[in-house]
Design a protein around this motif. Structure first.
Motif, PDB file in Angstrom:
ATOM      1  N   TYR A 334       1.030  -1.070   0.579  1.00  0.00           N
ATOM      2  CA  TYR A 334       0.132   0.252   0.144  1.00  0.00           C
ATOM      3  C   TYR A 334       1.077   1.360  -0.107  1.00  0.00           C
ATOM      4  CZ  TYR A 334       0.660   1.135   4.275  1.00  0.00           C
ATOM      5  OH  TYR A 334       1.755   1.345   6.546  1.00  0.00           O
ATOM      6  N   ASP A 335       2.180   1.286   0.787  1.00  0.00           N
ATOM      7  CA  ASP A 335       3.050   2.313   0.436  1.00  0.00           C
ATOM      8  C   ASP A 335       3.783   2.579  -1.345  1.00  0.00           C
ATOM      9  OD1 ASP A 335       4.665  -0.295   0.223  1.00  0.00           O
ATOM     10  OD2 ASP A 335       6.369   0.431   1.563  1.00  0.00           O
ATOM     11  N   ASP A 336       3.527   1.249  -1.864  1.00  0.00           N
ATOM     12  CA  ASP A 336       4.240   1.473  -3.551  1.00  0.00           C
ATOM     13  C   ASP A 336       3.458   2.951  -4.016  1.00  0.00           C
ATOM     14  OD1 ASP A 336       4.081   1.054  -6.332  1.00  0.00           O
ATOM     15  OD2 ASP A 336       5.751   0.248  -5.764  1.00  0.00           O
ATOM     16  N   GLN A 340      -0.464   3.364  -4.957  1.00  0.00           N
ATOM     17  CA  GLN A 340      -1.015   4.473  -4.729  1.00  0.00           C
ATOM     18  C   GLN A 340      -1.869   4.700  -6.117  1.00  0.00           C
ATOM     19  OE1 GLN A 340       2.065   6.777  -2.668  1.00  0.00           O
ATOM     20  NE2 GLN A 340       1.156   5.317  -0.821  1.00  0.00           N
ATOM     21  N   THR A 386       7.364   6.547   7.348  1.00  0.00           N
ATOM     22  CA  THR A 386       6.021   5.779   7.029  1.00  0.00           C
ATOM     23  C   THR A 386       4.721   6.923   7.379  1.00  0.00           C
ATOM     24  OG1 THR A 386       6.548   3.721   7.916  1.00  0.00           O
ATOM     25  CG2 THR A 386       4.901   3.821   6.383  1.00  0.00           C
ATOM     26  N   THR A 387       4.046   7.272   8.053  1.00  0.00           N
ATOM     27  CA  THR A 387       2.496   8.365   8.262  1.00  0.00           C
ATOM     28  C   THR A 387       2.996   9.141   7.975  1.00  0.00           C
ATOM     29  OG1 THR A 387       3.444   8.478  10.577  1.00  0.00           O
ATOM     30  CG2 THR A 387       1.772   6.558   9.724  1.00  0.00           C
ATOM     31  N   LYS A 389       4.519   9.892   4.789  1.00  0.00           N
ATOM     32  CA  LYS A 389       4.623   9.684   3.320  1.00  0.00           C
ATOM     33  C   LYS A 389       2.729   9.540   3.037  1.00  0.00           C
ATOM     34  CE  LYS A 389       9.650   8.713   2.398  1.00  0.00           C
ATOM     35  NZ  LYS A 389      10.032   7.472   2.593  1.00  0.00           N
ATOM     36  N   LEU A 390       2.349   8.726   3.754  1.00  0.00           N
ATOM     37  CA  LEU A 390       1.592   7.686   4.212  1.00  0.00           C
ATOM     38  C   LEU A 390       0.082   9.100   4.480  1.00  0.00           C
ATOM     39  CD1 LEU A 390       2.310   4.073   4.828  1.00  0.00           C
ATOM     40  CD2 LEU A 390       1.834   4.780   2.657  1.00  0.00           C
TER      41      LEU A 390
END
Length: 468
Positions: A334-336, A340, A386-387, A389-390
């Motif tokens: 889901y972080d790709d 996205q 991480t968050t 970016k997400l």
């Protein structure tokens, strides 16, 4: 109702023969004292109960046949009070707290118990079950049931079990829930697998709830479920029926599907998609969302991927779009950034509050929740990186306030863990946590400056009051 298999029949027959040969029974028949019947009960009811638990664990669709097999005079009424209790708790209940369908299994059991030669011993153990069964049944059914009993004395006993509290919905609810609590640790759930269209229509919800109970309980053996479910979903009479879809989803997502069976399930689903593509897609996506939101049921990436195996991707509809997208989320991450972009592309094709979009949002939230759960209180830099970016990406992609609030809740929960451990306000850890949190939460709109100040404020300890 499935017939009881020969193995269990033989096992019960052996117990029945042992009961008839028991010295306790001989003494009871000669002296007719309650203590002798209690001795008989203590000797054999545990054996019947163990067999009942075994069949409920391994062959649940045969449970009512098992219980009806006990309505044989050789068993002397043993274990029937417990079975009667199960029978009043199993059926589906409507919003008014009445049985949605007539509870014939309860009526059959009660009729047999009423005529059993050991009724005096059994009657002391069935009062509450009878009260519940009567409360949830119609007055016409109860009256007819009592009128069929030949013995005036037994009829009078049954009449006394009709509760005045059952006249109101609240009273019926109280009677049912009070009795149900006694069986909290028991596995008694059962619903028949529909064999005809009328049964499909009337028993569909109860059947689905039963299947979800089975697949959500990891301690239960569900090896006996695939065969009846295969027969169910491939029943030609059920073609085009909306009630077919949810059991099909449960079977495909949770239970072992042989290679030949998988092809058959795909064929069934293709037939339904061709018949009514929008209805089928909407129904499956709505049901998946229900599973994701049900805390008692696990529906994660493994179940989603397994269900996706019966979805023919050559069919151009929302199901294909959904499972193509979730396949990428689960496999590529889901972080790709490309994933996205694919999510954004699909989300824009759907109504903002559609079940398609809400399912994708729930999937992303589960990943964020898993991330927070996997990190320790010293891993806050990974959380922030991480968050950081997400969160901005997905808040923009979904543009959904409820989704943002869920992210906020997850962030608050994890940050509270951090500041409970890193308590030194002059220390580097605390200062880094506070600085990053204040900056990002303001950007995300999670809290105002005033709320952030209050969040990091240390509660004052109350001074001990002086004793008078």
């Amino acid at each position: 109702m499935y017939e009881l298999n020969d193995t269990y029949k033989a096992h019960l027959d052996a117990i029945a023969e042992a009961i008839q040969a028991s010295p306790h029974l001989a003494q009871y028949m000669e002296e007719e004292e309650d203590e002798q019947y209690e001795a008989l009960k203590a000797e054999f009811e545990p054996q019947i109960e163990a067999a009942h638990e075994q069949i409920n664990h391994h062959s649940p669709f045969e449970i009512e046949s098992f219980e009806r097999y006990l309505m044989d005079d050789r068993f002397e009424g043993l274990f029937l009070p417990r079975v009667l209790g199960y029978s009043v708790l199993r059926p589906e209940i409507n919003e008014l707290f009445y049985y949605r369908q007539q509870n014939d299994h309860f009526g059959t059991l009660l009729n047999y118990i009423a005529g059993n030669v050991n009724f005096d011993q059994l009657s002391s153990r069935i009062g509450q079950a009878v009260q519940v069964g009567f409360a949830l049944s119609s007055d016409i059914y109860v009256t007819g049931l009592i009128d069929e009993i030949p013995s005036k004395r037994v009829r009078q006993f049954l009449m006394t079990q009709k509760s005045d509290d059952a006249r109101t919905q609240q009273g019926r609810s109280a009677i049912f829930n009070r009795y149900k609590r006694q069986f909290k640790s028991r596995n008694y759930q059962y619903a028949p697998a529909p064999q005809s269209v009328p049964e499909l229509i009337s028993h569909s919800k109860h059947f689905v709830d039963f299947l979800l109970y089975r697949v959500s309980n990891k301690e239960l053996n569900n090896d006996a479920l695939p065969a009846p479910l295969y027969h169910f979903v491939t029943n030609e009479e059920f073609a085009g029926r909306k009630e077919l879809i949810e059991p099909l989803v449960i079977y495909s997502a949770y239970l072992p599907v042989e290679e030949g069976a998988q092809a058959a399930l795909t064929e069934v689903l293709n037939r339904e998609r061709k018949e009514d593509p929008k209805r089928v897609s909407d129904q499956i996506l709505t049901f998946i969302l229900r599973l994701k939101n049900d805390s008692a049921v696990t529906f994660g990436k493994d179940e989603e991927a397994k269900l996706g195996q019966i979805v023919d991707r050559s069919v151009d509809d929302d199901l294909t779009a959904y499972f193509n997208l979730t396949d990428r989320i689960h496999s590529e991450g889901y972080d790709d950034p490309e994933v996205q972009e694919a999510i954004q592309e699909q989300v824009l094709k759907q109504d903002g509050l559609s079940d398609f979009n809400e399912n994708i949002r729930r999937t992303i939230l589960v990943y964020v929740s898993d991330l927070a759960a996997s990190l320790g209180t010293d891993d806050y830099n990974e959380w922030f990186a991480t968050t950081g970016k997400l969160f901005p990406v997905y808040m923009k992609v979904f543009a959904n306030e409820q989704f943002n609030q869920e992210l906020r809740r997850l962030a608050i929960r994890y940050t509270k863990r951090l500041i409970k451990v890193h308590t030194n306000k002059r220390g580097k850890d605390y200062r880094d946590i506070k600085k990053t949190t204040v900056a990002t939460w303001s950007d995300y709109g999670f809290m105002t400056d005033k709320q952030l100040k209050e969040f990091f404020k240390t509660p004052r300890k109350r001074k001990p009051t002086a004793e008078a």
